[in-house]
Scaffold this motif. Structure first.
Motif, PDB file in Angstrom:
ATOM      1  N   GLY A   3       9.456   1.720  -4.443  1.00  0.00           N
ATOM      2  CA  GLY A   3       9.180   0.470  -3.438  1.00  0.00           C
ATOM      3  C   GLY A   3       9.384  -1.048  -4.143  1.00  0.00           C
ATOM      4  N   ASP A   4       9.758  -1.863  -3.061  1.00  0.00           N
ATOM      5  CA  ASP A   4      10.086  -3.120  -3.707  1.00  0.00           C
ATOM      6  C   ASP A   4       8.922  -4.255  -3.179  1.00  0.00           C
ATOM      7  OD1 ASP A   4      10.683  -3.478  -0.852  1.00  0.00           O
ATOM      8  OD2 ASP A   4      11.761  -5.234  -1.511  1.00  0.00           O
ATOM      9  N   GLU A   5       7.912  -3.655  -2.473  1.00  0.00           N
ATOM     10  CA  GLU A   5       6.750  -4.540  -2.078  1.00  0.00           C
ATOM     11  C   GLU A   5       5.375  -4.103  -2.405  1.00  0.00           C
ATOM     12  OE1 GLU A   5       7.473  -7.137   0.105  1.00  0.00           O
ATOM     13  OE2 GLU A   5       5.722  -7.897   0.123  1.00  0.00           O
ATOM     14  N   PHE A   6       4.995  -2.935  -2.098  1.00  0.00           N
ATOM     15  CA  PHE A   6       3.825  -2.514  -2.609  1.00  0.00           C
ATOM     16  C   PHE A   6       3.869  -1.204  -3.334  1.00  0.00           C
ATOM     17  CE2 PHE A   6       2.356  -4.250   1.782  1.00  0.00           C
ATOM     18  CZ  PHE A   6       1.544  -5.326   1.099  1.00  0.00           C
ATOM     19  N   THR A   7       3.184  -1.017  -4.398  1.00  0.00           N
ATOM     20  CA  THR A   7       2.899   0.094  -5.081  1.00  0.00           C
ATOM     21  C   THR A   7       1.318   0.560  -5.204  1.00  0.00           C
ATOM     22  OG1 THR A   7       4.605  -0.431  -7.000  1.00  0.00           O
ATOM     23  CG2 THR A   7       3.045   1.111  -7.483  1.00  0.00           C
ATOM     24  N   LEU A   8       1.298   1.876  -4.747  1.00  0.00           N
ATOM     25  CA  LEU A   8      -0.186   2.484  -4.218  1.00  0.00           C
ATOM     26  C   LEU A   8      -0.724   3.276  -5.482  1.00  0.00           C
ATOM     27  CD1 LEU A   8       1.294   1.865  -1.491  1.00  0.00           C
ATOM     28  CD2 LEU A   8       0.230   3.832  -0.524  1.00  0.00           C
ATOM     29  N   ILE A   9      -1.944   2.849  -5.913  1.00  0.00           N
ATOM     30  CA  ILE A   9      -2.545   3.329  -6.877  1.00  0.00           C
ATOM     31  C   ILE A   9      -3.599   4.259  -6.474  1.00  0.00           C
ATOM     32  CG2 ILE A   9      -3.814   3.323  -9.200  1.00  0.00           C
ATOM     33  CD1 ILE A   9      -1.038   2.058  -9.173  1.00  0.00           C
ATOM     34  N   ASP A  10      -3.636   5.514  -6.902  1.00  0.00           N
ATOM     35  CA  ASP A  10      -4.818   6.609  -5.894  1.00  0.00           C
ATOM     36  C   ASP A  10      -5.946   6.409  -7.103  1.00  0.00           C
ATOM     37  OD1 ASP A  10      -6.127   8.566  -5.565  1.00  0.00           O
ATOM     38  OD2 ASP A  10      -4.751  10.092  -5.438  1.00  0.00           O
ATOM     39  N   PRO A  11      -7.089   6.029  -6.707  1.00  0.00           N
ATOM     40  CA  PRO A  11      -8.181   5.930  -7.343  1.00  0.00           C
ATOM     41  C   PRO A  11      -8.634   6.820  -7.954  1.00  0.00           C
ATOM     42  CG  PRO A  11      -8.419   5.084  -5.128  1.00  0.00           C
ATOM     43  CD  PRO A  11      -7.074   5.731  -5.104  1.00  0.00           C
ATOM     44  N   ALA A  12      -8.352   8.254  -7.265  1.00  0.00           N
ATOM     45  CA  ALA A  12      -8.834   9.462  -7.882  1.00  0.00           C
ATOM     46  C   ALA A  12      -8.218   9.688  -9.305  1.00  0.00           C
ATOM     47  CB  ALA A  12      -8.941  10.512  -6.965  1.00  0.00           C
ATOM     48  N   SER A  13      -6.897   9.956  -9.079  1.00  0.00           N
ATOM     49  CA  SER A  13      -6.067  10.464 -10.128  1.00  0.00           C
ATOM     50  C   SER A  13      -5.308   9.291 -11.087  1.00  0.00           C
ATOM     51  CB  SER A  13      -4.685  11.293  -9.561  1.00  0.00           C
ATOM     52  OG  SER A  13      -4.000  10.401  -8.842  1.00  0.00           O
ATOM     53  N   GLY A  14      -5.352   7.985 -10.654  1.00  0.00           N
ATOM     54  CA  GLY A  14      -4.611   7.009 -11.349  1.00  0.00           C
ATOM     55  C   GLY A  14      -3.278   7.063 -11.180  1.00  0.00           C
ATOM     56  N   ASP A  15      -2.918   8.012 -10.441  1.00  0.00           N
ATOM     57  CA  ASP A  15      -1.345   7.962 -10.076  1.00  0.00           C
ATOM     58  C   ASP A  15      -0.710   6.667  -9.495  1.00  0.00           C
ATOM     59  OD1 ASP A  15      -0.831  10.279 -11.765  1.00  0.00           O
ATOM     60  OD2 ASP A  15      -0.927  11.746 -10.086  1.00  0.00           O
ATOM     61  N   ALA A  16       0.663   6.645  -9.461  1.00  0.00           N
ATOM     62  CA  ALA A  16       1.152   5.646  -8.350  1.00  0.00           C
ATOM     63  C   ALA A  16       2.000   6.401  -7.371  1.00  0.00           C
ATOM     64  CB  ALA A  16       2.467   4.900  -9.348  1.00  0.00           C
ATOM     65  N   LEU A  17       1.553   5.925  -6.302  1.00  0.00           N
ATOM     66  CA  LEU A  17       2.471   6.656  -5.136  1.00  0.00           C
ATOM     67  C   LEU A  17       3.592   5.566  -4.479  1.00  0.00           C
ATOM     68  CD1 LEU A  17      -0.448   7.766  -4.849  1.00  0.00           C
ATOM     69  CD2 LEU A  17       0.372   8.676  -2.727  1.00  0.00           C
ATOM     70  N   ALA A  18       4.455   6.114  -3.982  1.00  0.00           N
ATOM     71  CA  ALA A  18       5.629   5.246  -3.409  1.00  0.00           C
ATOM     72  C   ALA A  18       5.296   4.810  -2.150  1.00  0.00           C
ATOM     73  CB  ALA A  18       6.994   6.109  -3.433  1.00  0.00           C
ATOM     74  N   PHE A  19       5.913   3.426  -1.818  1.00  0.00           N
ATOM     75  CA  PHE A  19       5.966   3.164  -0.604  1.00  0.00           C
ATOM     76  C   PHE A  19       7.306   2.387  -0.208  1.00  0.00           C
ATOM     77  CE2 PHE A  19       4.969  -0.372   2.754  1.00  0.00           C
ATOM     78  CZ  PHE A  19       4.503   0.480   3.515  1.00  0.00           C
ATOM     79  N   PRO A  20       8.307   3.569  -0.044  1.00  0.00           N
ATOM     80  CA  PRO A  20       9.716   2.757  -0.073  1.00  0.00           C
ATOM     81  C   PRO A  20      10.251   2.471   1.167  1.00  0.00           C
ATOM     82  CG  PRO A  20       9.527   5.219  -0.248  1.00  0.00           C
ATOM     83  CD  PRO A  20       8.417   4.980  -0.067  1.00  0.00           C
ATOM     84  N   ARG A  21       9.882   1.506   1.542  1.00  0.00           N
ATOM     85  CA  ARG A  21      10.341   0.642   2.603  1.00  0.00           C
ATOM     86  C   ARG A  21      11.823   0.237   2.524  1.00  0.00           C
ATOM     87  NH1 ARG A  21       8.277  -4.577   3.632  1.00  0.00           N
ATOM     88  NH2 ARG A  21      10.373  -4.328   2.973  1.00  0.00           N
ATOM     89  N   ALA A  22      12.511  -0.252   3.420  1.00  0.00           N
ATOM     90  CA  ALA A  22      13.914  -0.832   3.149  1.00  0.00           C
ATOM     91  C   ALA A  22      13.524  -2.031   2.339  1.00  0.00           C
ATOM     92  CB  ALA A  22      14.504  -1.184   4.539  1.00  0.00           C
ATOM     93  N   VAL A  23      14.359  -2.011   1.289  1.00  0.00           N
ATOM     94  CA  VAL A  23      14.272  -3.164   0.130  1.00  0.00           C
ATOM     95  C   VAL A  23      14.834  -4.492   1.025  1.00  0.00           C
ATOM     96  CG1 VAL A  23      15.067  -3.959  -2.082  1.00  0.00           C
ATOM     97  CG2 VAL A  23      14.666  -1.564  -1.505  1.00  0.00           C
ATOM     98  N   SER A  24      13.903  -5.630   0.828  1.00  0.00           N
ATOM     99  CA  SER A  24      14.423  -6.897   1.270  1.00  0.00           C
ATOM    100  C   SER A  24      15.195  -7.730   0.321  1.00  0.00           C
ATOM    101  CB  SER A  24      13.293  -7.618   2.134  1.00  0.00           C
ATOM    102  OG  SER A  24      13.032  -8.682   1.332  1.00  0.00           O
TER     103      SER A  24
END
Lengths: 337, 288
Positions: free
Chosen positions: B141-162
């Motif tokens: 993703g180019d705008e937000f990266t999501l962090i899962d509080p339980a696992s600490g993993d990063a999750l994708a938010f792959p909107r169209a890149v601006s």
């Protein structure tokens, strides 16, 4: 069926979550957010059988509401510390009071500002103490400031410099200029203590304030949530005290709030299914307008029925001040726009 | 609303309603390759609307709203309706999402591990992520990266890149024209053109990645690498998170863990090639 009606039916328990189609949830979630009741719905449906993504969203909402509630109670503690030295007594109002007293409507309830009630004679000292504890004025306009001080039931709102939270310091529960004048001294002197050491209004006064806030002091924005508070409070208090309805009647008479309290009771019966005792359980031809106003939202969460909204907006001003003053107020507001 | 569509980006299902057909058509084209699940209820509502009924036709201007509204957000002309839609989607997530800690950061992943880049607008984090995503990385993703509080993993938010300004020409020379949206010239943020992520980024958007490297890029100046302490990375990320405060303790725990477990660097770079080289070099060291 409209999404807002579905929301009300889900809260009232007239409709089971499992009967909703996946598309129905879009509107229900949207409307519940617009009414600031999504976490309330999430708590109400905690045990329901939900589509997985709704269940996940609702779980988020419950956790978020718990965090927000802890923050709201912390803010009350900050006010207590600020007013402690001067021994200024205060009573918590609305959302923070419900949370402090552990009432059932506080499950998932959104809490905005901290609302407190102090004696009229303490209001100047309370303001000074809060200013000394780093709250500051929000209203830069001298007219607005004077308007609050001369005519309202509260100080101009204050916001805390570091925590960015608002506090509304009331000395009574309706504007000074309002046609109804509740007995502010009785509100303060009959307040009760909660387990957490805060004071809240006694049960009947709490209901009077809830009804006054919803029906006598505004244009019914956020009315569904206020009515949900009222509904839950009747349940909690009637269960704890069989004589509750009689006490409520006497107290509403004392404050001049019989009509708003009775109307709130009928509306919460009509929308949320409250059990009312005989004598309360009548009909009023005017209630239909209020029900329509409360349910005026489309499936995208947008307000509908513009004319009715405007009528309630004008009514709220009409109740709050005498005609000549209202004319002067509107003139000043219009000129400075 | 008259015109509507549904879009799923990462864990968020949007429903978008509009008074005009054009923004919906533009969204449908940008997000055509994204998974569609019509039976899934929406998490977030986006509305694009005219402030007054006649403004649908007369000098049409797009107001953005939905679950959350920013009262003083200025409307955009209908020709920039797609930008309004993208801004509105970001706004709803920024203000409403609670399941994960939101970082205003771009991210790419390789071998199940994530490179997260945070910085102000203009730092080049978007462009770097887009360029890496065209190579052997997966764009998260180019705008937000999501962090899962339980696992600490990063999750994708792959909107169209601006893509903005100079980055538009740089990417246009590398990718097929069918992956680019319309050019939105002269927006409040300059020229903007959206880039549809590669198929691998969309296909893997539900796959979490372990944060392995935090970069704070700064476009301009000599090439430089500065190791960053946990404390500074923590403070910078609190500033770039839209929901750190509202998450309360969960946000604190997630962020503390992220900065403790992930090496962080500030990098300066004069051009994209240098930026990529620095990122690859630090990745190689972090991976060891």
């Amino acid at each position: 069926m409209s999404a807002v009606q579905t929301l009300v039916d889900l809260l009232a328990g007239r409709r089971a979550a499992v009967d909703l189609g996946p598309r129905d949830w879009d509107g229900v979630i949207g409307v519940a957010r617009s009414e600031a009741m999504l976490a309330t719905l999430a708590c109400r449906l905690e045990a329901a059988d939900l589509p997985p993504s709704v269940a996940a969203l609702f779980a988020d909402q419950r956790i978020a509401a718990e965090v927000a509630q802890r923050q709201a109670l912390w803010e009350a503690e900050m006010a207590r510390r600020a007013l402690r030295e001067q021994r200024i007594e205060f009573v918590l109002l609305k959302g923070t009071a419900y949370a402090a007293a552990g009432l059932s409507c506080s499950a998932g309830r959104q809490i905005g500002d901290l609302d407190i009630l102090v004696l009229q004679s303490d209001i100047g000292r309370a303001e000074n103490e809060l200013l000394a504890a780093e709250w500051e004025w929000v209203k830069p306009d001298p007219y607005d400031d004077a308007y609050y001080r001369d005519h309202m039931h509260e100080l101009p709102p204050l916001i805390h410099k570091a925590r960015d939270r608002m506090i509304d310091v009331h000395h009574t529960i309706l504007p000074r200029t309002h046609r109804i004048t509740p007995d502010a001294l009785a509100l303060m002197s009959d307040a009760v203590a909660t387990g957490s050491g805060h004071a809240v209004l006694c049960p009947a006064d709490m209901m009077c304030h809830c009804a006054a806030h919803m029906l006598a002091d505004g244009d019914l924005q956020g009315g569904l949530r206020n009515l949900w508070d009222f509904h839950c409070l009747t349940r909690d208090f009637a269960a704890a005290d069989p004589g509750f309805w009689g006490k409520l009647d006497a107290r509403a008479d004392l404050h001049g709030l019989r009509a708003p309290v009775r109307r709130a009771a009928r509306l919460s019966r009509d929308l949320y299914g409250s059990d009312l005792p005989s004598g309360w359980d009548g009909q009023d031809p005017g209630d239909g307008r209020y029900r329509r106003r409360l349910l005026a939202r489309d499936d995208w969460g947008r307000p509908t029925d513009f004319a009715l909204q405007q009528a309630f907006y004008i009514r709220s001003h009409w109740l709050r001040m005498p005609p000549a003053m209202l004319a002067r107020h509107l003139w000043t507001k219009w000129r400075t726009r | 609303m008259r015109h509507r569509t549904r879009i799923a980006v990462g864990p968020v299902q949007f429903r978008v309603g509009s008074d005009w057909p054009e923004p919906i058509a533009a969204l449908d084209r940008l997000y055509a390759a994204y998974p569609q699940d019509d039976a899934r209820p929406a998490d977030a509502t986006v509305r694009l609307f005219a402030a007054r009924p006649w403004r649908r036709w007369l000098r049409p201007s797009v107001h953005i709203g939905g679950d959350f509204i920013v009262p003083d957000a200025l409307p955009l002309p209908l020709s920039m309706g797609l930008l309004a839609a993208e801004m509105a989607m970001n706004l709803q997530v920024a203000l409403g999402w609670r399941r994960h800690m939101l970082l205003h950061a771009s991210a790419v992943a390789k071998d199940g591990r994530a490179l997260i880049m945070s910085g102000e607008s203009g730092s080049g984090k978007s462009t770097l992520a887009a360029l890496l995503g065209e190579g052997d990385w997966r764009l998260m993703g180019d705008e937000f990266t999501l962090i899962d509080p339980a696992s600490g993993d990063a999750l994708a938010f792959p909107r169209a890149v601006s893509l903005k300004n100079a980055a538009i020409a740089e990417m246009a020379s590398r990718v097929d024209a069918s992956r680019l949206g319309p050019l939105l010239a002269g927006t409040p943020k300059g020229d903007i053109r959206h880039l549809i992520p590669r198929g691998n980024a969309i296909a893997a958007m539900h796959e979490p990645a372990r944060p392995a490297l935090l970069l704070f890029p700064r476009f301009g100046g000599e090439a430089a690498i500065e190791p960053m302490g946990e404390g500074e990375a923590f403070v910078r990320l609190t500033e770039s998170s839209t929901n750190y405060v509202t998450l309360g303790e969960a946000g604190f725990v997630a962020l503390t863990r992220l900065v403790r477990e992930t090496p962080a660097f500030g990098i300066s770079y004069p051009d994209s090639a240098t930026g990529i080289a620095l990122a690859e070099q630090l990745w190689a060291e972090a991976a060891r």
